[in-house]
Design a protein around this motif. Sequence first.
Motif, mmCIF file in Angstrom:
data_model
loop_
_atom_site.group_PDB
_atom_site.id
_atom_site.type_symbol
_atom_site.label_atom_id
_atom_site.label_comp_id
_atom_site.label_asym_id
_atom_site.label_seq_id
_atom_site.Cartn_x
_atom_site.Cartn_y
_atom_site.Cartn_z
ATOM 1 N N ARG A 1 1.289 -6.724 -6.025
ATOM 2 C CA ARG A 1 -0.156 -6.566 -5.976
ATOM 3 C C ARG A 1 -0.891 -7.838 -6.347
ATOM 4 O O ARG A 1 -2.009 -8.090 -5.889
ATOM 5 N N GLY B 1 1.192 7.775 -6.460
ATOM 6 C CA GLY B 1 0.294 8.921 -6.564
ATOM 7 C C GLY B 1 0.970 10.231 -6.218
ATOM 8 O O GLY B 1 0.834 11.234 -6.933
ATOM 9 N N ASP C 1 0.829 -1.212 0.000
ATOM 10 C CA ASP C 1 0.000 0.000 0.000
ATOM 11 C C ASP C 1 0.859 1.255 0.000
ATOM 12 O O ASP C 1 0.522 2.251 -0.662
ATOM 13 N N MET D 1 2.103 1.866 -3.516
ATOM 14 C CA MET D 1 1.053 2.432 -4.366
ATOM 15 C C MET D 1 0.826 3.914 -4.042
ATOM 16 O O MET D 1 0.638 4.731 -4.941
ATOM 17 N N SER D 2 0.831 4.240 -2.754
ATOM 18 C CA SER D 2 0.656 5.642 -2.350
ATOM 19 C C SER D 2 1.776 6.510 -2.897
ATOM 20 O O SER D 2 1.557 7.651 -3.320
ATOM 21 N N VAL E 1 -8.124 1.155 -4.409
ATOM 22 C CA VAL E 1 -8.619 0.629 -5.683
ATOM 23 C C VAL E 1 -7.949 -0.701 -6.028
ATOM 24 O O VAL E 1 -8.612 -1.681 -6.396
ATOM 25 N N LEU E 2 -6.639 -0.766 -5.902
ATOM 26 C CA LEU E 2 -5.913 -1.965 -6.269
ATOM 27 C C LEU E 2 -6.120 -3.094 -5.259
ATOM 28 O O LEU E 2 -5.966 -4.268 -5.601
ATOM 29 N N TRP F 1 -6.271 6.589 -2.238
ATOM 30 C CA TRP F 1 -7.177 6.134 -3.298
ATOM 31 C C TRP F 1 -6.601 4.956 -4.080
ATOM 32 O O TRP F 1 -7.259 3.926 -4.258
ATOM 33 N N LEU F 2 -5.363 5.092 -4.563
ATOM 34 C CA LEU F 2 -4.775 4.044 -5.390
ATOM 35 C C LEU F 2 -4.625 2.711 -4.642
ATOM 36 O O LEU F 2 -4.994 1.664 -5.172
ATOM 37 N N PRO F 3 -4.124 2.710 -3.393
ATOM 38 C CA PRO F 3 -4.071 1.426 -2.672
ATOM 39 C C PRO F 3 -5.444 0.797 -2.478
ATOM 40 O O PRO F 3 -5.606 -0.419 -2.585
ATOM 41 N N THR G 1 -3.033 9.776 -1.291
ATOM 42 C CA THR G 1 -2.239 8.647 -0.789
ATOM 43 C C THR G 1 -3.073 7.404 -0.505
ATOM 44 O O THR G 1 -2.525 6.313 -0.361
#
Length: 426
Positions: free
Chosen positions: A231, A175, A168, A171-172, A423-424, A419-421, A417
Amino acid sequence: MTIALFMLLMIGLIAIGLPIAFTLLVTSVAYFTVTPSLDIIVVQRMVTSMASFPLLAVPFFVLAGTIMVRGGIAERLIGFADVLVGHLRGGLAQVNVMNSVLIGGMSGSASADAAIDSKVLVPIMRRKGYSNGFASALTATSSVFSPLLPPSISLVIYGVMADVSIGDLFMSGIGVSAVMLVVMMLTVHVMSIRNGYEPSRKRATAGEIWAAFRASIFALLMPVLLLVGLRAGVFTPTELAAVAVIYSLFVAMVIYREIHWRDLLPIFREAALTTAMIMLIIAAAGAFGLVVSYEQIPRLLKSALDTAAISPTMFMVILSVALLIAGTVLESLSLMIILIPVLAPMGASLGIPAEQLGLLLVLIFTLGGITPPVGTITFTVCAITGCRLGEFTRAFLPFFAGMLLVVVAVILFPPLTTWLPAVLRH
């Protein structure tokens, strides 16, 4: 009163230049000398602080980054960055920024990125009419990408010490890096117009872009391998780090043929020394963490926050200012290892998402390392480029303003920071 005296001792040791690992160790031993009931567990705490399977990712990522840096990767990535952004205003400066993004996805270290660009790109920029101050300040600032992008060593250590998903955090970091890339390129564009810096080439054709991509494709695949493998649940972070070492060795020795068997021993030695430095700090911080826990410092700070009724946003603002100042004096990784056990629980108690606080801390610590007059990355760059500190500082101010905008964005927009974690993850 007792803890205040030992804090003064620690500050005094730092002031006389004692390495941070030994500063923490001396302070901890001195504390437990006057607290005999706990003295026997100091060494045990140092050992157990390193007895972490996820922490094994650190030496592997350090080794993978060392191999990629020495394996002819930098030159190929510079060529690819040039065909992508060389036609923009301030072409070589834009290449510097884009190259830091690409290198950051392999080295995981701001110091490594800054050293590479200082040796390779800054001399070229100076020959093309860029001032030494501008080129040096840009190189130092763009190195901030490395601790934010996989395989960031800082994010791995934060994830282990704060018990946050390393995937996570990775991924953050993507972004935040995307926002920072836009801010950096706009800053370079404005400064290039002001200083009269022209594009370094005409717009590349599709054929030229494809040729540069083919030349660097194996280097570019490494961060993709990291993200997809992590992921998809194929590897744990530690297993992924080991795979990254094997992949980087294969690329450097078989495909690019830039590293030979005789080069491996110096590479292993360099990676071992870097790893030893990091792990010694972590071990010493483990002993110091026992002091922090025994004195109930996190609980006292939380009580102070509750009494002051500070909002999460105000807490992050105050924290950013304080750590930015501290980061100009102390090495960012050392400072992070010392403070994570205290700050992570405080952030959680205020409801701050773990990914947001983690990226903010890594960003601020690294930014402190490039902020004059004492920033460690600043000294690294200026030592290589021969830039005077005054010249560096004047050129650095516009980039510093841009970085502060990124810090504000991280504080005010948590989805940047989280949203992307999220979603994935689903």
